[in-house]
Design an enzyme around this catalytic site. Structure first.
Site, mmCIF file in Angstrom:
data_model
loop_
_atom_site.group_PDB
_atom_site.id
_atom_site.type_symbol
_atom_site.label_atom_id
_atom_site.label_comp_id
_atom_site.label_asym_id
_atom_site.label_seq_id
_atom_site.Cartn_x
_atom_site.Cartn_y
_atom_site.Cartn_z
ATOM 1 N N ASP A 289 0.801 -1.334 -0.217
ATOM 2 C CA ASP A 289 -0.270 0.082 -0.017
ATOM 3 C C ASP A 289 1.135 1.682 0.395
ATOM 4 O O ASP A 289 1.783 1.013 0.495
ATOM 5 C CB ASP A 289 -0.833 0.199 1.363
ATOM 6 C CG ASP A 289 -1.799 1.436 1.480
ATOM 7 O OD1 ASP A 289 -2.744 1.129 0.796
ATOM 8 O OD2 ASP A 289 -1.336 2.089 2.045
ATOM 9 N N GLU B 298 1.473 -0.781 -5.306
ATOM 10 C CA GLU B 298 0.387 0.605 -5.438
ATOM 11 C C GLU B 298 1.701 2.013 -5.719
ATOM 12 O O GLU B 298 1.920 2.483 -4.879
ATOM 13 C CB GLU B 298 -0.169 1.279 -3.921
ATOM 14 C CG GLU B 298 -1.403 1.366 -4.114
ATOM 15 C CD GLU B 298 -2.543 2.107 -3.070
ATOM 16 O OE1 GLU B 298 -3.529 2.601 -3.661
ATOM 17 O OE2 GLU B 298 -1.943 2.023 -2.210
#
Length: 850
Positions: free
Chosen positions: A400, A436
């Site tokens: 993330d 990401e």
């Protein structure tokens, strides 16, 4: 020469059981002045440390700190908590590590730390011995943090559910034990623990289809599960759940975070949870609330075992398990947040400090950012990942806000030590590593820049696919000219995304299309059903006055905002959804889909439901026992068929780009090729590639002696006759139009004089058949462009063979959009006589093969 005797303690933090029945405990803090191990025991049983510890008076709640500084081992009753705390003073620091040997230790032992040092928040020092701190390396965790003044390192109070206080003010002297979680020891010494592990699937990238889901939300309302299994690790591992996933055909299950979590302070003040889990409390412990009640009652070891059993069951069913991890920030938030672990142990070394003393740098939007310029933090992350991969069995990780983990001196670099640590690790370097590629810091958008071996979420694919199939189509179908908007996507842009986004990911030699994680929806944003049903976000339930979540989503409602009973509106929405799924699965690259999109799951227009742990975010399975011809079943079957086709077509089993120059300027040797055709069978000119008026074309993929496939796109509002190459026989394999009982069909084999009469007769037969197949009351099933209220529908009647030459209005260019195909063919030297004409349904994407 005799080797020097090694230090008796390990050189890495953690709790290590020893053969004498005790344990070595190590914790890192480079700036603390004193450290204690705290062991908790229930008051209704005898203490294991009765002979070792000095007992403090029962009224010592506010004065236990001074005695524990004077004596090596002290014990006390914790007022109002029915627990006994025994404190062991630790030795150190030795290169930043503090040590203690515990004479007795056991599986399930509850423990934590207390640290003392300078209290100077304006210089980043926030030591407070009154705060109980969990072990960053703890493998089990129990308890929850309460919104209580004792959970904060600074003096504060709670007024009307809000924290009132100055985080740079005086140090709190309230004991936090009982108001915060505690760590639980798990004995991992069993040498046979891996003997019965299944072989990991290790799905090749070129065959991977990723399915993103939330452990709780996926089965919280699953009717095939007993109530006690719903929303749990065990529920995901249930045979019927696995059977459903196999029926769909995905290969890799990407779990949203299952690390132990804690809601951010502002959510606790609102009485809400962080449902998604992107607020990590501990990087070694699984989230206990996803375990069955039985496992929770049995303790942390049983919770972890349920996770291990879930991963084993998924492996045995043929699925990889990819885990979403959040190494960019922790649940402690900014300086005003709770102190539960890292802040109390070593705030300066754990979090990136800003240029303003006492303030944290925040490139995550969550109050803090882990400092990956510190070698020990990189080591900590690698240790956590290795533990989950080796002990739990995880096959890959999705990082993330990965840009925040790869910033040096504030700037992103693909050569960051953390990225090299992942690449070079013998275990981790061979797993799936997905980034990401953005954060909220300066120059945070970095898609395509992480280099080999990392794959990345491709937001360019997402936005292009949405614009081409949703907003551009909605604009063309708008009932009034004033509502029509200029198309946003050129042929070059949509073709590049179909081909694996080489413009983004061909960044270093050897990097191929599989590096592009193609997606149109994910947990963060609209579901697929909402993407085609809502023009605006509806996040009021989040409690932030609808200010949160993205406002620009490339979405459309096709005439009605939200739910509709209008069959025409529902038809156009369904076709848009199928087009997006079709492009997702037919594009080169690695497809990732959101759980529930295969049957039209909705969040009622909420595109940021991170804090809603209710029926808004739990998948709605009410359709699962419904009729076999329900819209949900039809979409599910169609998508499963497409995934199966993708797996069988060799053309998708090539990981390199079709057209790419290496950094040496030499063309990569490959037998693979891609060819492009306009509706009239001609090849596009330079001006065609840059035109946003072209919405129909054919992409032909071929590779050596393998069969060719043709991806035929027609996003226009009319059926279109398109010329395909005549060097092979084509057959239709899949089409997004099939959900409406429509599909491409062979219309004509050309205009050879010897075939004219037969062609006319065949065309008339095809016309009659198309007008009657699967129709009720003599009417054709409504097509996508028929779905708007107030839209003038066009005549969908198939045209005769003599009309073929002038029917190709989809061959639009920067000139007359109704220019006959014959003129275009003459211009390009192709009169259509050497091609096969296929009737392609309006607003569809189709797959044909030779």
């Amino acid at each position: 020469m005799q080797l020097q005797k090694l230090h008796r303690y390990a050189t890495r933090p953690g709790l290590f059981f020893t053969q004498d029945g005790g344990a070595d405990i190590i914790v890192r803090s480079e700036t603390a002045e004193a450290m204690w191990l705290s062991v908790l025991e229930p008051l209704d049983g005898p203490s294991e440390f009765y002979l070792d510890a000095i007992r403090l008076p029962d009224d010592s709640a506010a004065a236990f700190v001074e005695p524990m500084m004077e004596h090596r081992v002290v014990t006390r009753r914790v007022p109002g908590y029915a627990m006994r705390e025994t404190l062991f003073r630790m030795d150190g620091p030795n290169y930043g590590l503090w040590y203690v040997h515990l004479p007795k230790a056991w599986d399930g032992m509850m423990y934590g730390f207390r640290a003392n040092g300078v209290w100077d928040p304006r210089h980043g020092l926030m030591f407070n011995p009154y705060k109980f701190l969990i072990d960053p390396y703890g493998k089990g965790i129990e308890g929850t943090a309460q919104l209580d003044p004792a959970a904060f390192a600074y003096e504060c109070e709670i007024r009307d559910g809000r924290v009132v206080g100055d985080c740079y003010g005086r140090m709190s002297t309230l004991d936090s034990l009982g108001k915060v979680p505690y760590s639980v020891a798990i004995d991992d010494r069993d040498v046979t623990k891996h003997d019965r592990d299944p072989v990991h699937p290790h799905v090749q990238w070129r065959k991977t289809v990723i399915y993103e889901l939330h452990v709780k939300g996926f089965t919280a309302r699953a009717p095939w599960l007993a109530p006690e299994l719903r929303g749990t690790y065990a529920g995901l591992a249930h045979p019927k759940t696995l059977s459903y996933l196999q029926e769909l055909g995905v290969t890799s299950i990407e779990l949203m975070p299952i690390h132990a979590k804690q809601p951010e302070l502002f959510l606790q003040q609102q009485g809400k949870r962080n449902y998604w889990g992107y607020s990590t409390l501990n990087y070694f412990s699984p989230e206990p609330s996803y375990a069955t009640k039985k496992a929770q009652q049995q303790g942390a070891t049983a919770v972890r075992q349920e996770v291990i059993d879930m991963v084993k069951a998924l492996h045995q069913a043929g699925f990889e398990v990819i885990m979403d991890v959040v190494f960019n920030h922790t649940c402690e938030g900014g300086n005003e947040g709770m102190t539960v672990s890292w802040r109390g142990l070593d705030n300066l070394s754990t979090y990136r400090q800003s240029a303003h003393p006492g303030h944290l740098e925040d490139t995550t939007g969550c109050g803090n950012t882990l400092d990956f310029t510190d070698t020990h933090n990189v080591m900590f992350a690698v240790d956590s990942l290795s533990y989950w991969a080796k002990r739990i069995g995880i096959d890959g990780f999705r990082f993330d806000l990965a840009v925040s983990t790869a910033r040096l001196n504030g700037s992103f670099t693909p050569y960051h030590p953390f990225l090299y640590a992942l690449r070079s690790d013998q275990l981790l370097g061979n797993l799936k590593l997905i980034m990401e590629p953005w954060d909220v810091g300066p120059d945070g958008w970095r898609t395509g820049q992480f280099l080999t071996p990392f794959s990345e979420w491709n937001d360019r694919f997402r936005d292009t696919a949405r614009s081409f199939w949703v907003t551009d189509v909605a604009a063309r179908l708008a009932p009034h000219a004033s509502m029509k908007a200029k198309p946003m996507v050129s042929m070059q842009e949509i073709a590049t995304r179909l081909c694996g986004s080489a413009d983004v990911f061909a960044t270093n030699p050897g990097r191929g299309a599989s590096s592009s994680i193609n997606f149109v929806t994910a947990h963060d944003g609209f579901t697929l059903a909402d993407l085609v049903s809502y023009e605006r976000k509806h996040n009021e339930a989040n409690g932030e006055q609808n200010r949160d979540g993205a406002s620009h989503n490339h979405s459309a409602n096709f005439g009605v905002e939200g739910p509709s009973n209008n069959a025409l509106v529902l038809n156009v929405r369904e076709r848009a959804a199928m087009n997006l799924l079709g492009m997702l699965m037919l594009s080169l690259g690695t497809p990732m889909m959101l759980a529930g999109d295969e049957f039209g799951n909705s969040q009622q227009g909420n595109n940021n439901a991170y804090c809603l742990d209710d029926e808004t975010t739990w998948l709605d399975w009410s359709w699962i026992h419904g009729p076999d011809d329900s819209p949900e079943r039809r979409r599910m079957r169609s998508l499963a068929d497409l995934i199966a086709l993708r797996k069988t077509l060799d053309i998708y089993h090539h990981e390199d780009f079709f057209t790419r120059l290496t950094q040496l300027g030499l063309k990569k040797r490959t037998k693979s090729r891609v060819e492009w055709f306009l509706p009239d069978g001609s090849t596009p000119r330079d001006t065609d590639w840059h035109s946003d008026a072209i919405h129909a074309f054919t992409m032909r993929l071929a590779s050596g002696h393998e069969r060719s496939v043709a991806i035929v796109v027609n996003s226009g509002a009319d059926d279109l006759d398109m010329v395909l190459p005549a060097d092979c026989e084509w057959r239709m394999l899949w089409s997004s139009a099939q959900v409406h009982d429509d599909a491409p069909f062979l219309y004509s084999r050309g205009t050879d004089a010897n075939q004219d009469a037969q062609d006319v007769e065949d065309a008339q037969d095809i016309e009659d058949r198309a007008a009657t197949v699967n129709l009720k009351d003599g009417k054709r099933p409504p097509m996508a462009h028929d779905g708007l209220e107030g839209v003038e529908t066009r005549n969908m009647k198939p045209q005769g063979a003599k009309e073929v030459a002038s029917a190709n209005h989809g061959a639009t260019r920067e000139r007359d959009m109704d220019q006959p195909a014959a003129e275009l063919a003459n211009r390009s030297g192709n009169d259509g006589s050497d091609g096969m004409v296929w009737r392609i349904p309006a607003n569809s994407i189709s797959l044909l093969a030779s």
